[in-house]
Design a protein around this motif. Structure first.
Motif, short mmCIF file in Angstrom:
data_model
loop_
_atom_site.label_atom_id
_atom_site.label_comp_id
_atom_site.label_asym_id
_atom_site.label_seq_id
_atom_site.Cartn_x
_atom_site.Cartn_y
_atom_site.Cartn_z
N ASP A 1 0.61 -24.53 7.29
CA ASP A 1 1.57 -23.69 8.02
C ASP A 1 1.29 -22.23 7.66
O ASP A 1 1.61 -21.78 6.56
N PHE A 2 0.70 -21.48 8.58
CA PHE A 2 0.33 -20.10 8.30
C PHE A 2 1.54 -19.24 7.98
O PHE A 2 1.49 -18.39 7.09
N ARG A 3 2.65 -19.47 8.68
CA ARG A 3 3.85 -18.68 8.44
C ARG A 3 4.37 -18.91 7.02
O ARG A 3 4.69 -17.96 6.30
N ALA A 4 4.44 -20.18 6.59
CA ALA A 4 4.90 -20.49 5.24
C ALA A 4 3.94 -19.90 4.20
O ALA A 4 4.36 -19.40 3.15
N PHE A 5 2.66 -19.99 4.49
CA PHE A 5 1.62 -19.43 3.62
C PHE A 5 1.84 -17.93 3.41
O PHE A 5 1.81 -17.43 2.28
N ARG A 6 2.09 -17.19 4.48
CA ARG A 6 2.27 -15.76 4.38
C ARG A 6 3.60 -15.39 3.73
O ARG A 6 3.70 -14.39 3.01
N HIS A 7 4.64 -16.19 3.92
CA HIS A 7 5.90 -15.91 3.23
C HIS A 7 5.74 -16.12 1.72
O HIS A 7 6.32 -15.37 0.92
N LYS A 8 4.95 -17.12 1.33
CA LYS A 8 4.69 -17.33 -0.09
C LYS A 8 3.91 -16.14 -0.66
O LYS A 8 4.18 -15.67 -1.78
N ALA A 9 2.95 -15.64 0.10
CA ALA A 9 2.21 -14.44 -0.32
C ALA A 9 3.16 -13.25 -0.45
O ALA A 9 3.03 -12.43 -1.37
N GLY A 10 4.13 -13.16 0.47
CA GLY A 10 5.07 -12.06 0.45
C GLY A 10 5.98 -12.06 -0.77
O GLY A 10 6.46 -11.00 -1.20
N GLU A 11 6.22 -13.22 -1.36
CA GLU A 11 7.02 -13.30 -2.58
C GLU A 11 6.29 -12.67 -3.76
O GLU A 11 6.92 -12.14 -4.68
N LEU A 12 4.97 -12.72 -3.75
CA LEU A 12 4.17 -12.11 -4.81
C LEU A 12 4.03 -10.60 -4.62
O LEU A 12 3.88 -9.87 -5.60
N THR A 13 4.12 -10.14 -3.37
CA THR A 13 3.74 -8.75 -3.04
C THR A 13 4.84 -7.96 -2.34
O THR A 13 4.55 -7.22 -1.39
N PRO A 14 6.11 -8.05 -2.75
CA PRO A 14 7.16 -7.36 -1.99
C PRO A 14 7.07 -5.84 -2.04
O PRO A 14 7.65 -5.17 -1.18
N PHE A 15 6.35 -5.30 -3.04
CA PHE A 15 6.25 -3.84 -3.16
C PHE A 15 5.02 -3.27 -2.45
O PHE A 15 4.81 -2.07 -2.48
N LEU A 16 4.22 -4.13 -1.82
CA LEU A 16 2.90 -3.70 -1.36
C LEU A 16 2.77 -3.52 0.14
O LEU A 16 2.43 -2.44 0.63
N ALA A 17 3.01 -4.58 0.93
CA ALA A 17 2.74 -4.51 2.37
C ALA A 17 3.63 -3.49 3.08
O ALA A 17 3.24 -2.96 4.12
#
Length: 481
Positions: free
Chosen positions: A403-419
């Motif tokens: 699930d690409f959406r779930a994958f990217r939300h998991k990435a977003g938990e690591l990088t909330p200060f970046l994107a």
């Protein structure tokens, strides 16, 4: 010169030795190639190589003072068009894609004096915050703990710089992809202002304006000089950063007044490891000791989940465009053998998007830029953790996720200060100022749009501190020179 002597010097120092003819481009290239082969066996940081061609280019190179003339260099396997090396973008679908002509940036790297001898590894289509592409035959490992990620998507580049294979390597950043691996590997990584570094002539923007190119280095002055050499308006480009040059010359210039630095540590209720918060606390204290004003602030109201959904839309659209362009002659969709599960699902999401879906996502990114401008109103710089945790264990954010959406939300938990900074287009850098359990922990400095000079100048001031020096370490894996 042996390897230990080579990696004890940064790019500026090596360039001075080259200009004085105390070493030759061939000698440095041989050292870099040998180091790349040795460290790659443990970390898997190299994608493509052209050692013989690079040695030939080194033999023919005419050294020019004031540049990085004759310095070994790695291009990221990101698809940046270069006639020196093929690219795969970390994907079997794009294996050995070659360029008939150079991108503007590849030409600027060459004009700066860099000699490219290999491509550094990336996750598939640069879509992950950790470099574990199936195409690479295994993960790119953190040089300080092989069970952990090197970060992504410029993971291979960061490992190479951290190990001392090269002092400067190409990176790119569409959601933290320079700053994430810089933090994971304990080096310096600056994401420039949108429009500062050229993206043409084959495209005008990356990921709706989120992406930009730059470098990863061990010293601030190496990044400043590189930016002086590669930055500048590209005719016809859709974006242009405010005028800014002479970044290296400005590093030692005293500040005209104390800086106002805002500290932001709570990303809309998402969890942040204590080690990352402690790194910020120590850095804030150091900034105050240097005479700057430090103010704690809270984040603006913001729907972070909706922001990640907008990024999913933009990324998915770009996956679909890239794959369909590659397969246009065959008139088919990519297969499971050609794209990993998360990325294949991203292709499928992109294929179903409507024009209003994409337009709404772009509007959300633009609104995020305005939110960041409001947060920084009245402040010169914003200080945050780089990541919300220590370098993650390999397999934590896998592209085997269907699930690409779930994958990217998991990435977003690591990088909330970046994107959010990619959406705003501001400059931001990860600084190697802390260690926890032997692992690097970065802190991030965010500047106002167009103000890389302040980010670099404060980073240079902090670089002289005991805090930075204590955090600076060489990996122990097979590193004897």
């Amino acid at each position: 010169m042996n390897f230990s002597e080579f990696r004890s010097r940064d790019g500026v120092a090596l360039a001075a030795l080259l200009a004085q003819k105390e070493v030759s481009p061939v000698e440095l290239m041989q050292i870099a190639i040998e180091a790349a082969e040795r460290f790659n066996a443990h970390t898997n940081m190299i994608s493509y190589t052209d050692f013989d061609g690079a040695l030939d280019r080194a033999r023919q190179h005419q050294v020019v003072a004031g540049k990085f003339s004759g310095l070994p260099f790695l291009l990221k396997d990101s698809g940046l068009a270069s006639t020196d090396l093929p690219t795969s973008i970390g994907s079997s679908l794009f294996e050995r894609t070659t360029a008939q002509s150079d991108s503007t940036l590849a030409m600027r790297f060459r004009d700066a004096g860099f000699i490219s001898f290999a491509r550094s590894t990336v996750p598939e289509m640069c879509m992950a915050p950790t470099t574990e592409a199936r195409r690479n035959g295994g993960p790119t490992r953190n040089p300080f703990d092989p069970s952990r990620s090197s970060g992504g998507s410029s993971g291979g580049a960061a490992v190479a710089v951290a190990c001392g294979v090269v002092p400067v390597a190409h990176g790119s950043d569409g959601g933290g992809s320079i700053r994430i691996p810089a933090s994971c590997c304990g080096i310096f990584g600056l994401k420039p202002t949108r429009g500062r570094v050229p993206m043409g002539p084959f495209r005008g923007e990356g990921w709706g304006g989120l992406a930009c190119d730059g470098v990863l280095t061990r010293t601030v002055r190496d990044t400043a000089r590189a930016l002086d050499l590669i930055a500048g308006i590209e005719p016809g480009a859709p974006y242009a950063a405010p005028p800014g040059d002479h970044f290296e010359a400005a590093l030692d210039r005293p500040f005209e007044r104390p800086l106002r630095i805002a500290v932001w540590q709570d990303p809309w209720g998402l969890a942040v490891d204590q080690a990352c918060l402690e790194a910020v606390r120590q850095t804030a204290q150091l900034c105050e000791a240097l005479g700057h004003e430090v103010v704690q602030i809270e984040a603006s109201d913001f729907d972070y989940a909706a922001f990640i959904n907008a990024i999913v839309t933009v990324m998915a659209a770009n996956i679909t465009l890239s794959a369909r362009t590659k397969l246009a002659a065959e008139r088919r969709d990519p297969t499971e053998a050609e794209l990993e599960p998360a990325i294949l699902n991203g292709f499928q999401i992109g294929a179903r998007l409507s024009a209003p879906d994409y337009a709404a996502a772009i509007n959300k990114l633009h609104a995020t830029g305005r939110m960041m401008a409001r947060m920084m109103d009245g402040y010169d710089l914003l200080l945050t953790p780089t990541l919300a945790s220590l370098p993650v264990k390999l397999g934590t954010i896998p592209t085997s996720e269907p699930d690409f959406r779930a994958f990217r939300h998991k990435a977003g938990e690591l990088t909330p200060f970046l994107a959010v900074v990619n959406a705003s287009g501001q400059p931001a850098a990860s600084l190697p100022l802390w260690r926890e359990q032997g692992l690097p922990v970065g802190v991030q400095l965010i500047g106002q749009f167009g103000r890389e000079d302040l980010v670099l100048r404060l980073a240079s001031e902090l670089e002289k501190s005991e805090l930075w020096q204590a955090a600076r370490q060489w990996p122990s894996v097979n590193s004897d020179g």
